[in-house]
Design an enzyme around this catalytic site. Structure first.
Site, mmCIF file in Angstrom:
data_model
loop_
_atom_site.group_PDB
_atom_site.id
_atom_site.type_symbol
_atom_site.label_atom_id
_atom_site.label_comp_id
_atom_site.label_asym_id
_atom_site.label_seq_id
_atom_site.Cartn_x
_atom_site.Cartn_y
_atom_site.Cartn_z
ATOM 1 N N THR A 1 0.829 -1.209 0.000
ATOM 2 C CA THR A 1 0.000 0.000 0.000
ATOM 3 C C THR A 1 0.862 1.256 0.000
ATOM 4 O O THR A 1 2.023 1.215 0.427
ATOM 5 C CB THR A 1 -0.905 -0.015 1.255
ATOM 6 N N ASP A 2 0.279 2.373 -0.433
ATOM 7 C CA ASP A 2 0.998 3.651 -0.350
ATOM 8 C C ASP A 2 1.132 4.107 1.112
ATOM 9 O O ASP A 2 1.938 4.984 1.417
ATOM 10 C CB ASP A 2 0.300 4.733 -1.197
ATOM 11 N N GLU A 3 0.335 3.488 2.015
ATOM 12 C CA GLU A 3 0.330 3.954 3.408
ATOM 13 C C GLU A 3 1.653 3.679 4.124
ATOM 14 O O GLU A 3 1.932 4.292 5.156
ATOM 15 C CB GLU A 3 -0.845 3.327 4.173
ATOM 16 N N TYR B 1 -1.700 -0.829 10.951
ATOM 17 C CA TYR B 1 -1.868 -1.481 9.637
ATOM 18 C C TYR B 1 -0.681 -1.183 8.735
ATOM 19 O O TYR B 1 -0.059 -2.091 8.177
ATOM 20 C CB TYR B 1 -3.168 -1.000 8.973
ATOM 21 N N LYS C 1 2.201 -3.739 7.189
ATOM 22 C CA LYS C 1 2.466 -3.884 5.751
ATOM 23 C C LYS C 1 3.922 -3.544 5.451
ATOM 24 O O LYS C 1 4.566 -4.203 4.636
ATOM 25 C CB LYS C 1 1.533 -2.990 4.930
HETATM 26 P P1 NAD Z 1 -9.851 -7.442 2.289
HETATM 27 O O1 NAD Z 1 -9.823 -7.203 3.765
HETATM 28 O O2 NAD Z 1 -11.091 -7.120 1.533
HETATM 29 O O3 NAD Z 1 -9.541 -8.983 2.000
HETATM 30 C C1 NAD Z 1 -8.532 -9.691 2.661
HETATM 31 C C2 NAD Z 1 -8.718 -11.181 2.389
HETATM 32 O O4 NAD Z 1 -7.643 -11.869 3.048
HETATM 33 C C3 NAD Z 1 -10.030 -11.742 2.934
HETATM 34 O O5 NAD Z 1 -10.628 -12.574 1.975
HETATM 35 C C4 NAD Z 1 -9.590 -12.538 4.152
HETATM 36 O O6 NAD Z 1 -10.427 -13.664 4.413
HETATM 37 C C5 NAD Z 1 -8.192 -12.979 3.748
HETATM 38 N N1 NAD Z 1 -7.329 -13.246 4.902
HETATM 39 C C6 NAD Z 1 -7.164 -12.470 6.018
HETATM 40 N N2 NAD Z 1 -6.311 -13.068 6.857
HETATM 41 C C7 NAD Z 1 -5.911 -14.222 6.280
HETATM 42 C C8 NAD Z 1 -5.022 -15.261 6.647
HETATM 43 N N3 NAD Z 1 -4.379 -15.241 7.813
HETATM 44 N N4 NAD Z 1 -4.819 -16.284 5.786
HETATM 45 C C9 NAD Z 1 -5.487 -16.329 4.608
HETATM 46 N N5 NAD Z 1 -6.363 -15.393 4.205
HETATM 47 C C10 NAD Z 1 -6.570 -14.347 5.027
HETATM 48 O O7 NAD Z 1 -8.595 -6.673 1.713
HETATM 49 P P2 NAD Z 1 -8.411 -5.931 0.310
HETATM 50 O O8 NAD Z 1 -8.916 -4.565 0.434
HETATM 51 O O9 NAD Z 1 -8.913 -6.826 -0.769
HETATM 52 O O10 NAD Z 1 -6.814 -5.839 0.229
HETATM 53 C C11 NAD Z 1 -6.059 -6.889 -0.371
HETATM 54 C C12 NAD Z 1 -4.585 -6.553 -0.282
HETATM 55 O O11 NAD Z 1 -4.320 -5.327 -0.958
HETATM 56 C C13 NAD Z 1 -4.089 -6.360 1.156
HETATM 57 O O12 NAD Z 1 -2.793 -6.907 1.250
HETATM 58 C C14 NAD Z 1 -4.048 -4.854 1.327
HETATM 59 O O13 NAD Z 1 -3.073 -4.483 2.266
HETATM 60 C C15 NAD Z 1 -3.667 -4.431 -0.078
HETATM 61 N N6 NAD Z 1 -4.125 -3.067 -0.432
HETATM 62 C C16 NAD Z 1 -5.438 -2.726 -0.303
HETATM 63 C C17 NAD Z 1 -5.850 -1.453 -0.679
HETATM 64 C C18 NAD Z 1 -7.307 -1.039 -0.592
HETATM 65 O O14 NAD Z 1 -7.620 0.122 -0.863
HETATM 66 N N7 NAD Z 1 -8.229 -1.923 -0.247
HETATM 67 C C19 NAD Z 1 -4.920 -0.530 -1.156
HETATM 68 C C20 NAD Z 1 -3.578 -0.916 -1.263
HETATM 69 C C21 NAD Z 1 -3.203 -2.199 -0.913
#
Ligand code: NAD
Length: 341
Positions: free
Chosen positions: A131-133, A156, A160
């Site tokens: 993430t950019d965070e 968080y 990350k």
């Molecule tokens: P989300 O919370 O919607 O989904 C996370 C998924 O991971 C869920 O399906 C959950 O069941 C699964 N999960 C959680 N813990 C687990 C574990 N221990 N083992 C296996 N599965 C597990 O998240 P998202 O928004 O889809 O984000 C996905 C990725 O992208 C993350 O790594 C997040 O840091 C990164 N990201 C998200 C954003 C955003 O805006 N949502 C931006 C930048 C990066």
């Protein structure tokens, strides 16, 4: 192809896109926490090329079996605890899944990769979605670049950042062909209504108050989830192992502007004269502790691979509001502590 977290918001969009693009096999490894939603992959669940493995990324032996069974050429690592507010309330799960889980995945991937024949070793990629965070807050203008220093402010972001450092070390120390990506805030279908955009759509549609942190002037750079997914696929195909790629659409908006846009769209798409203008539902609430003021990044590295975002924010948001009006997400979301909204 193997996707961790493939039942989540972004992971499920990636799984659907990979199946639609004709991938020979797509393996979804997900623990199904409160954030995992099988409905988000129901459209591909009957496809013989798709397979679901319920597993925790912290479980090394389970990962070892899954890798041996499915022999993926590419791993997209998206499993994570992802909600900043929840990380403030209860950080332990974030350290466990995001740091320890990434460590386990790296360890098992390295064992698996080392045993591959040389052509397969050469082709293997592990793409880590960050993430950019992790770069902290841009209070003074400018944009994040690949070499911006790490300065995570929330639990968080720190978890990350920790996982990013492990990923980098597994490349430098063991040669594992990993790539780190940093995306800005995503929006689109299937996002849990604990995150800003779906939360505000749900509240505003129902005529409930719209809690906005602080003065609402915090700036985020928004990207549609399908544009993020296209970038991840492009980076897996063309990115350099050991590289770092920034993914963003250059669509900076204050949180208050986003909430106002949602209100206006709902006034148009689902008018309710009894509510008056939905903008009047906005309530400013105590700011989130450590709330970063602004994120924005320069996505030149990913654009140089031939990727470009396809959706403008105003179009994507309209489409997203329509989607949430048409779909009811039957999810139980655990409540947050008293300090969070
Ligand atoms: P989300 O919370 O919607 O989904 C996370 C998924 O991971 C869920 O399906 C959950 O069941 C699964 N999960 C959680 N813990 C687990 C574990 N221990 N083992 C296996 N599965 C597990 O998240 P998202 O928004 O889809 O984000 C996905 C990725 O992208 C993350 O790594 C997040 O840091 C990164 N990201 C998200 C954003 C955003 O805006 N949502 C931006 C930048 C990066």
């Amino acid at each position: 192809m193997l996707v961790t977290g493939g039942a989540g918001f972004i992971g499920s969009a990636l799984v659907r896109a990979l199946v639609a693009a004709g991938a020979s096999r797509v393996i979804n490894v997900d623990k199904l926490t409160y954030a995992g939603n099988p409905d988000a992959v129901a459209s591909v669940a009957g496809d013989p090329r798709y397979q679901f493995e319920r597993a925790d990324v912290c479980d090394g032996p389970a990962l070892r079996q899954i890798l041996a069974r499915h022999r993926p050429a590419t791993i997209f690592h998206l499993a994570a605890e992802s909600h900043v507010d929840r990380s403030i309330d209860a950080p332990a799960d974030f350290v466990m899944t995001n740091v320890v889980g990434t460590f386990r995945l790296l360890e098992e991937s390295q064992i698996y990769w080392t045993a591959l024949a040389s052509a397969e070793r050469e082709a293997f990629r592990l793409v880590h979605a960050s993430t950019d965070e992790v770069f902290g807050s841009l209070d003074t203008g400018g944009r994040f670049i690949e070499h911006s220093p790490y300065a995570p402010n929330s639990p968080y972001a720190a978890s990350k950042a920790g996982s990013d450092h492990l990923v980098r070390a597994w490349h430098r120390t063991y040669g594992l062909p990993v790539i780190v990506t940093h995306s800005t805030n995503n929006y689109g279908p299937w996002q849990l209504p604990e995150k800003l955009i779906p939360l505000m759509i749900h509240h505003a549609a129902a005529g409930r108050p719209l809690p906005v942190y602080g003065d609402g002037r915090h700036v985020r750079d928004w990207i549609h989830v399908d544009d993020h997914v296209a970038a991840l696929r492009c980076i897996a195909d063309r990115g350099v192992p050991g590289g770092r790629y920034l993914i963003g659409a250059g669509e900076e908006r204050t949180n208050l502007d986003v909430v106002h846009m949602i209100c206006d769209l709902l006034d148009e798409l689902r008018p309710d004269p009894s509510l008056g203008l939905r903008r009047e539902l906005v309530r400013f609430v105590a700011d989130r502790p450590g709330h970063d003021r602004r994120y924005a990044l320069d996505a030149a590295s990913t654009r140089a691979l031939g990727w470009a975002p396809q959706r403008r924010f105003d179009e994507g948001l309209r489409e997203t509001v329509r989607w949430y009006l048409a779909h009811r997400l039957n999810r139980q979301i655990p409540s947050l502590g008293p300090t969070m909204m």
